[in-house]
Motif scaffolding. Structure first.
Motif, PDB file in Angstrom:
ATOM      1  N   PRO A  97    -133.315  35.727  33.722  1.00  0.00           N
ATOM      2  CA  PRO A  97    -134.389  34.976  33.053  1.00  0.00           C
ATOM      3  C   PRO A  97    -134.905  35.782  31.874  1.00  0.00           C
ATOM      4  O   PRO A  97    -135.159  36.977  31.993  1.00  0.00           O
ATOM      5  CB  PRO A  97    -135.448  34.854  34.156  1.00  0.00           C
ATOM      6  CG  PRO A  97    -135.232  36.046  35.036  1.00  0.00           C
ATOM      7  CD  PRO A  97    -133.758  36.344  34.984  1.00  0.00           C
ATOM      8  N   HIS A  98    -135.066  35.137  30.725  1.00  0.00           N
ATOM      9  CA  HIS A  98    -135.502  35.838  29.531  1.00  0.00           C
ATOM     10  C   HIS A  98    -136.942  35.504  29.158  1.00  0.00           C
ATOM     11  O   HIS A  98    -137.434  35.984  28.135  1.00  0.00           O
ATOM     12  CB  HIS A  98    -134.569  35.495  28.363  1.00  0.00           C
ATOM     13  CG  HIS A  98    -133.135  35.823  28.640  1.00  0.00           C
ATOM     14  ND1 HIS A  98    -132.655  37.117  28.715  1.00  0.00           N
ATOM     15  CD2 HIS A  98    -132.071  35.013  28.900  1.00  0.00           C
ATOM     16  CE1 HIS A  98    -131.350  37.096  28.976  1.00  0.00           C
ATOM     17  NE2 HIS A  98    -130.974  35.831  29.100  1.00  0.00           N
ATOM     18  N   GLY A  99    -137.594  34.701  29.964  1.00  0.00           N
ATOM     19  CA  GLY A  99    -138.988  34.369  29.720  1.00  0.00           C
ATOM     20  C   GLY A  99    -139.905  35.259  30.548  1.00  0.00           C
ATOM     21  O   GLY A  99    -139.482  36.208  31.204  1.00  0.00           O
ATOM     22  N   GLY A 100    -141.187  34.938  30.527  1.00  0.00           N
ATOM     23  CA  GLY A 100    -142.152  35.692  31.302  1.00  0.00           C
ATOM     24  C   GLY A 100    -142.098  35.333  32.773  1.00  0.00           C
ATOM     25  O   GLY A 100    -141.361  34.422  33.193  1.00  0.00           O
ATOM     26  N   VAL A 101    -142.903  36.038  33.550  1.00  0.00           N
ATOM     27  CA  VAL A 101    -142.929  35.794  34.996  1.00  0.00           C
ATOM     28  C   VAL A 101    -143.403  34.370  35.290  1.00  0.00           C
ATOM     29  O   VAL A 101    -142.844  33.675  36.141  1.00  0.00           O
ATOM     30  CB  VAL A 101    -143.841  36.824  35.693  1.00  0.00           C
ATOM     31  CG1 VAL A 101    -143.975  36.498  37.178  1.00  0.00           C
ATOM     32  CG2 VAL A 101    -143.295  38.232  35.508  1.00  0.00           C
ATOM     33  N   GLY A 122    -142.271  29.124  37.186  1.00  0.00           N
ATOM     34  CA  GLY A 122    -142.483  27.698  36.936  1.00  0.00           C
ATOM     35  C   GLY A 122    -141.196  26.909  37.010  1.00  0.00           C
ATOM     36  O   GLY A 122    -141.170  25.785  37.527  1.00  0.00           O
ATOM     37  N   ALA A 123    -140.102  27.477  36.510  1.00  0.00           N
ATOM     38  CA  ALA A 123    -138.812  26.802  36.575  1.00  0.00           C
ATOM     39  C   ALA A 123    -138.347  26.652  38.024  1.00  0.00           C
ATOM     40  O   ALA A 123    -137.846  25.587  38.426  1.00  0.00           O
ATOM     41  CB  ALA A 123    -137.774  27.572  35.764  1.00  0.00           C
ATOM     42  N   PHE A 124    -138.527  27.702  38.814  1.00  0.00           N
ATOM     43  CA  PHE A 124    -138.137  27.603  40.223  1.00  0.00           C
ATOM     44  C   PHE A 124    -139.035  26.613  40.966  1.00  0.00           C
ATOM     45  O   PHE A 124    -138.572  25.898  41.868  1.00  0.00           O
ATOM     46  CB  PHE A 124    -138.196  28.979  40.888  1.00  0.00           C
ATOM     47  CG  PHE A 124    -137.016  29.849  40.580  1.00  0.00           C
ATOM     48  CD1 PHE A 124    -135.748  29.515  41.027  1.00  0.00           C
ATOM     49  CD2 PHE A 124    -137.155  31.004  39.832  1.00  0.00           C
ATOM     50  CE1 PHE A 124    -134.650  30.310  40.748  1.00  0.00           C
ATOM     51  CE2 PHE A 124    -136.065  31.815  39.550  1.00  0.00           C
ATOM     52  CZ  PHE A 124    -134.810  31.465  39.994  1.00  0.00           C
ATOM     53  N   TRP A 146    -136.461  29.503  31.207  1.00  0.00           N
ATOM     54  CA  TRP A 146    -135.733  30.771  31.375  1.00  0.00           C
ATOM     55  C   TRP A 146    -135.195  31.303  30.048  1.00  0.00           C
ATOM     56  O   TRP A 146    -134.614  32.387  30.025  1.00  0.00           O
ATOM     57  CB  TRP A 146    -134.561  30.578  32.349  1.00  0.00           C
ATOM     58  CG  TRP A 146    -134.988  30.374  33.761  1.00  0.00           C
ATOM     59  CD1 TRP A 146    -136.082  30.908  34.380  1.00  0.00           C
ATOM     60  CD2 TRP A 146    -134.315  29.588  34.771  1.00  0.00           C
ATOM     61  NE1 TRP A 146    -136.148  30.501  35.690  1.00  0.00           N
ATOM     62  CE2 TRP A 146    -135.075  29.690  35.965  1.00  0.00           C
ATOM     63  CE3 TRP A 146    -133.148  28.817  34.777  1.00  0.00           C
ATOM     64  CZ2 TRP A 146    -134.709  29.052  37.142  1.00  0.00           C
ATOM     65  CZ3 TRP A 146    -132.794  28.170  35.942  1.00  0.00           C
ATOM     66  CH2 TRP A 146    -133.553  28.295  37.111  1.00  0.00           C
ATOM     67  N   HIS A 147    -135.330  30.517  28.975  1.00  0.00           N
ATOM     68  CA  HIS A 147    -134.793  30.889  27.661  1.00  0.00           C
ATOM     69  C   HIS A 147    -133.291  31.175  27.753  1.00  0.00           C
ATOM     70  O   HIS A 147    -132.798  32.194  27.285  1.00  0.00           O
ATOM     71  CB  HIS A 147    -135.532  32.114  27.102  1.00  0.00           C
ATOM     72  CG  HIS A 147    -137.001  31.872  26.877  1.00  0.00           C
ATOM     73  ND1 HIS A 147    -137.501  31.439  25.675  1.00  0.00           N
ATOM     74  CD2 HIS A 147    -138.072  31.987  27.705  1.00  0.00           C
ATOM     75  CE1 HIS A 147    -138.819  31.313  25.762  1.00  0.00           C
ATOM     76  NE2 HIS A 147    -139.187  31.628  26.987  1.00  0.00           N
ATOM     77  N   SER A 148    -132.593  30.205  28.386  1.00  0.00           N
ATOM     78  CA  SER A 148    -131.161  30.376  28.633  1.00  0.00           C
ATOM     79  C   SER A 148    -130.292  29.555  27.700  1.00  0.00           C
ATOM     80  O   SER A 148    -129.137  29.253  28.032  1.00  0.00           O
ATOM     81  CB  SER A 148    -130.829  30.003  30.090  1.00  0.00           C
ATOM     82  OG  SER A 148    -131.541  30.818  30.989  1.00  0.00           O
ATOM     83  N   GLY A 149    -130.799  29.167  26.554  1.00  0.00           N
ATOM     84  CA  GLY A 149    -129.998  28.394  25.626  1.00  0.00           C
ATOM     85  C   GLY A 149    -130.029  26.922  25.942  1.00  0.00           C
ATOM     86  O   GLY A 149    -130.734  26.450  26.834  1.00  0.00           O
TER      87      GLY A 149
END
Length: 259
Positions: A132-136, A141-143, A218-221
């Motif tokens: 994950p490239h975002g914050g905690v 939040g994604a999970f 997650w800033h995963s593209g």
């Protein structure tokens, strides 16, 4: 309210004991998403193009997470149908417990199992290169979104189990749900790589919106290229909210009248 919570806990504990004696069900929940992540992520990681750049292994992880939510439909449907078909529902009916506690207990237990499957899938995702490239807050939040999607799908399984009651039919249909819906979405394939006739279907598939929102957090593209993924909050609130509201209300009503 406290009494209902106790009754739901008792039904959920019964369901979890059954799962403990049949660990293959847990394997079934995690196997398809894990295989999708392994096979697709390894075979196509050098050839697949991710919109906005990024790793295809990270792109496909979000699709596997959403597929894990769909995988819970079958076990829940089979458990509910087995209770109704085998007479256990009549025993519950003769007890001084709320009828809603039975279905709430089923979904609560399967939700916990789904969280375990999601955790296992995440471990394999990390081993295969997902990060994950975002914050905690964004990561959690994604999970949380993936878990909410999975819980809504459990109520779809409840409805299927009450409507069908045929274990053979459920066993035939539900694997298709967990397999076909992700491949009719952008869970594993970027929208621009889909055939023109399929692209609108995939863009408005709730699976696509959940997967793309997870990627964004997650800033995963895989940047937003359509209206649903560019406006995830209203679309998710509408689709998941309506799915949960309609399936839960129909399931509870059907259980009260049909049992």
């Amino acid at each position: 309210m406290r009494r209902l919570a106790v009754e739901v806990s008792a039904v959920a504990a019964r369901r979890l004991r059954h799962l403990r004696r049949a660990p293959g069900r847990f394997l079934g929940i995690t196997l398809n998403p894990l295989l999708s992540m392994l096979v697709l992520g390894i075979l196509f990681q050098k050839s697949a193009t991710v919109p906005g750049g990024g790793s295809y292994q990270e792109y496909v992880f979000a699709g596997a997470v959403v597929q894990a939510g769909l995988a819970g439909v079958g076990p829940t449907a089979i458990a509910v149908a087995s209770d109704v078909r085998g007479g256990m529902a009549d025993r519950f009916r003769s007890m001084p417990i709320a009828r809603s506690a039975v279905l709430l207990g089923h979904t609560a237990a399967d939700f916990l199992v789904g969280l375990g499957g999601l955790a296992l899938l995440t471990v394999f995702g990390v081993l295969l290169g997902w990060r994950p490239h975002g914050g905690v807050g964004e990561t959690l939040g994604a999970f949380a979104l993936a878990a909410a999607f999975g819980y809504a799908m459990l109520w779809v399984g409840v409805v299927l189990g009450l409507v069908s009651r045929s274990l053979e039919t459920i066993s035939s249909i539900t694997p298709l749900v967990a397999t076909v819906l992700p491949f009719l979405s952008t869970a594993f394939v970027a929208p621009q790589n889909l055939p023109g006739w399929l692209r609108p279907v995939a863009e408005w598939n709730p699976v696509s919106v959940v997967a793309q929102t997870c990627r964004t957090l997650w800033h995963s593209g895989g940047g937003a290229t359509d209206f649903p993924s560019a406006h995830p909050v209203p679309v998710l609130a509408l689709t998941l909210g309506l799915t949960l509201l309609l399936s839960a209300s129909f399931g509870l009503r059907r259980y009260r009248t049909a049992v």
